[in-house]
Design a protein around this motif. Sequence first.
Motif, mmCIF file in Angstrom:
data_model
loop_
_atom_site.group_PDB
_atom_site.id
_atom_site.type_symbol
_atom_site.label_atom_id
_atom_site.label_comp_id
_atom_site.label_asym_id
_atom_site.label_seq_id
_atom_site.Cartn_x
_atom_site.Cartn_y
_atom_site.Cartn_z
ATOM 1 N N PRO A 65 0.797 -1.244 0.000
ATOM 2 C CA PRO A 65 0.000 0.000 0.000
ATOM 3 C C PRO A 65 0.823 1.284 0.000
ATOM 4 O O PRO A 65 0.279 2.364 -0.252
ATOM 5 C CB PRO A 65 -0.829 -0.127 1.295
ATOM 6 N N ASP A 66 2.149 1.194 0.281
ATOM 7 C CA ASP A 66 3.004 2.388 0.250
ATOM 8 C C ASP A 66 3.321 2.842 -1.171
ATOM 9 O O ASP A 66 3.777 3.976 -1.372
ATOM 10 C CB ASP A 66 4.341 2.106 0.950
ATOM 11 N N LEU A 67 3.115 1.966 -2.154
ATOM 12 C CA LEU A 67 3.566 2.245 -3.509
ATOM 13 C C LEU A 67 2.731 3.315 -4.195
ATOM 14 O O LEU A 67 1.507 3.393 -4.006
ATOM 15 C CB LEU A 67 3.514 0.964 -4.343
ATOM 16 N N ALA A 68 3.406 4.128 -5.029
ATOM 17 C CA ALA A 68 2.681 5.037 -5.909
ATOM 18 C C ALA A 68 1.977 4.260 -7.014
ATOM 19 O O ALA A 68 0.980 4.710 -7.566
ATOM 20 C CB ALA A 68 3.640 6.060 -6.517
ATOM 21 N N GLY A 69 2.493 3.084 -7.350
ATOM 22 C CA GLY A 69 1.891 2.256 -8.385
ATOM 23 C C GLY A 69 2.792 1.073 -8.676
ATOM 24 O O GLY A 69 3.885 0.939 -8.098
ATOM 25 N N ALA A 70 2.336 0.214 -9.557
ATOM 26 C CA ALA A 70 3.113 -0.960 -9.969
ATOM 27 C C ALA A 70 2.911 -1.174 -11.459
ATOM 28 O O ALA A 70 1.800 -0.999 -11.975
ATOM 29 C CB ALA A 70 2.688 -2.203 -9.181
ATOM 30 N N VAL A 71 3.983 -1.535 -12.147
ATOM 31 C CA VAL A 71 3.932 -1.728 -13.592
ATOM 32 C C VAL A 71 4.503 -3.090 -13.949
ATOM 33 O O VAL A 71 5.313 -3.652 -13.217
ATOM 34 C CB VAL A 71 4.713 -0.622 -14.350
ATOM 35 N N ALA A 72 4.058 -3.606 -15.098
ATOM 36 C CA ALA A 72 4.583 -4.863 -15.610
ATOM 37 C C ALA A 72 4.885 -4.714 -17.089
ATOM 38 O O ALA A 72 4.157 -4.015 -17.812
ATOM 39 C CB ALA A 72 3.579 -6.001 -15.401
ATOM 40 N N THR A 88 -0.370 -11.403 -11.556
ATOM 41 C CA THR A 88 0.053 -11.031 -10.210
ATOM 42 C C THR A 88 -0.297 -9.580 -9.910
ATOM 43 O O THR A 88 -0.881 -9.259 -8.862
ATOM 44 C CB THR A 88 1.562 -11.258 -10.037
ATOM 45 N N LEU A 89 0.030 -8.676 -10.840
ATOM 46 C CA LEU A 89 -0.291 -7.263 -10.619
ATOM 47 C C LEU A 89 -1.790 -7.021 -10.590
ATOM 48 O O LEU A 89 -2.280 -6.216 -9.793
ATOM 49 C CB LEU A 89 0.338 -6.390 -11.712
ATOM 50 N N ILE A 98 -4.201 -1.004 -5.598
ATOM 51 C CA ILE A 98 -2.952 -0.383 -6.058
ATOM 52 C C ILE A 98 -3.102 0.032 -7.524
ATOM 53 O O ILE A 98 -3.630 -0.721 -8.343
ATOM 54 C CB ILE A 98 -1.788 -1.364 -5.902
ATOM 55 N N ALA A 99 -2.626 1.224 -7.862
ATOM 56 C CA ALA A 99 -2.632 1.677 -9.254
ATOM 57 C C ALA A 99 -1.653 0.836 -10.061
ATOM 58 O O ALA A 99 -0.502 0.646 -9.650
ATOM 59 C CB ALA A 99 -2.252 3.150 -9.328
ATOM 60 N N VAL A 100 -2.099 0.321 -11.200
ATOM 61 C CA VAL A 100 -1.263 -0.565 -12.008
ATOM 62 C C VAL A 100 -1.428 -0.239 -13.485
ATOM 63 O O VAL A 100 -2.421 0.357 -13.903
ATOM 64 C CB VAL A 100 -1.613 -2.051 -11.782
ATOM 65 N N THR A 101 -0.452 -0.669 -14.270
ATOM 66 C CA THR A 101 -0.560 -0.573 -15.722
ATOM 67 C C THR A 101 0.519 -1.450 -16.348
ATOM 68 O O THR A 101 1.399 -1.971 -15.656
ATOM 69 C CB THR A 101 -0.428 0.878 -16.216
ATOM 70 N N GLY A 102 0.434 -1.601 -17.654
ATOM 71 C CA GLY A 102 1.443 -2.327 -18.404
ATOM 72 C C GLY A 102 2.245 -1.383 -19.283
ATOM 73 O O GLY A 102 1.722 -0.366 -19.758
ATOM 74 N N ILE A 103 3.523 -1.698 -19.485
ATOM 75 C CA ILE A 103 4.400 -0.930 -20.373
ATOM 76 C C ILE A 103 4.982 -1.899 -21.389
ATOM 77 O O ILE A 103 5.537 -2.939 -21.006
ATOM 78 C CB ILE A 103 5.533 -0.240 -19.599
#
Length: 238
Positions: A65-72, A88-89, A98-103
Motif C-alpha cells: 500500500p506504500d507504492l505510488a503504483g506498480a507496472v509490468a 500477479t499485478l 494499487i494503481a497498475v498498468t502495463g508498459i
Amino acid sequence: MVERASPRAENGAVLALDTASPRVSVAVARGERVLAQREGAQRESSAQLVGWIDTVLGEAGLVLPDLAGAVAASGPGSFTGLRVGLATLLGFHQALGIAVTGIPTLALLAAAAPPGRRIAAVVPAGPGEWFVQRYDTDWPPGALDEPRRVPVADLAALAPTVERLVTATDDEAMRLHDLRCPIHVAGPLAPVAARLASLHPPVWDASKLSAPLYLAPAPVSVPGAPKPVMPVANGTRS
C-alpha cells in the motif's frame, strides 16, 4: 479502468515486474534510485515471483500500500511468462486498489538504451522472425513507428536507419551479429521500468494488463474472450 495518479505518484516508489523477457526481474525504484531488485531465469518465475516481490519490498522498507503504483512489462513475450506477471499485478490491484498498468517491452528496451539516439528495439518472435519498433531514446523514449513482426531480412534492411539495435540478452545480440549494426544489451528490464514509471508516472490503466503482446497466440482460447494482440509486418491487429 483508468485511474488518477495518487498524491504520492510524482517520484513515488514504484514496483516493476518483467516476466516477458528470458531473464525475469523485479525491482522497486523511487525517482532515479533503484531501491532493490531481483532476477532469475524465466522458468523460475512462476514459483519465485511472489517471493522476489516480498524480498524487494522488504529491502526497500515498503509494503504494497506504500507504492505510488506498480507496472509490468506487457510484451512481446511468451504466453506463460507474461501471464504470471500480469495476473500477479492484477491481483494486487483487485485486492488492495494499487494503481497498475502495463508498459510494452519494446518501450522498456528503448528506455534502457543510451539517451539521444535513434534505435530499434528488437525481441525474437520465432524462427527467422523478430518484433521490432524504432524509438528516439530521449527520456521518456518516443516511438517513431508501430511495432512490427518481420523476417530477419527485413530487419537487416531496417538496421541502417538506426544508430543501434537494442536487445534484452547477450544471446539475442549474438543472433543479430551478422547484421553488422551496433547492438546494446539492455539487461534486466524491471529496474528500467521502475525508474521510468517513478520519474514519469504513466496513465494508470489496469485494462492494459489484459492486452499483452504475445509471441504466439494462446494455446487455448475461451469463447467470447478478446483475442491477443499480434503485430504483423504492415501494422498491428487483434
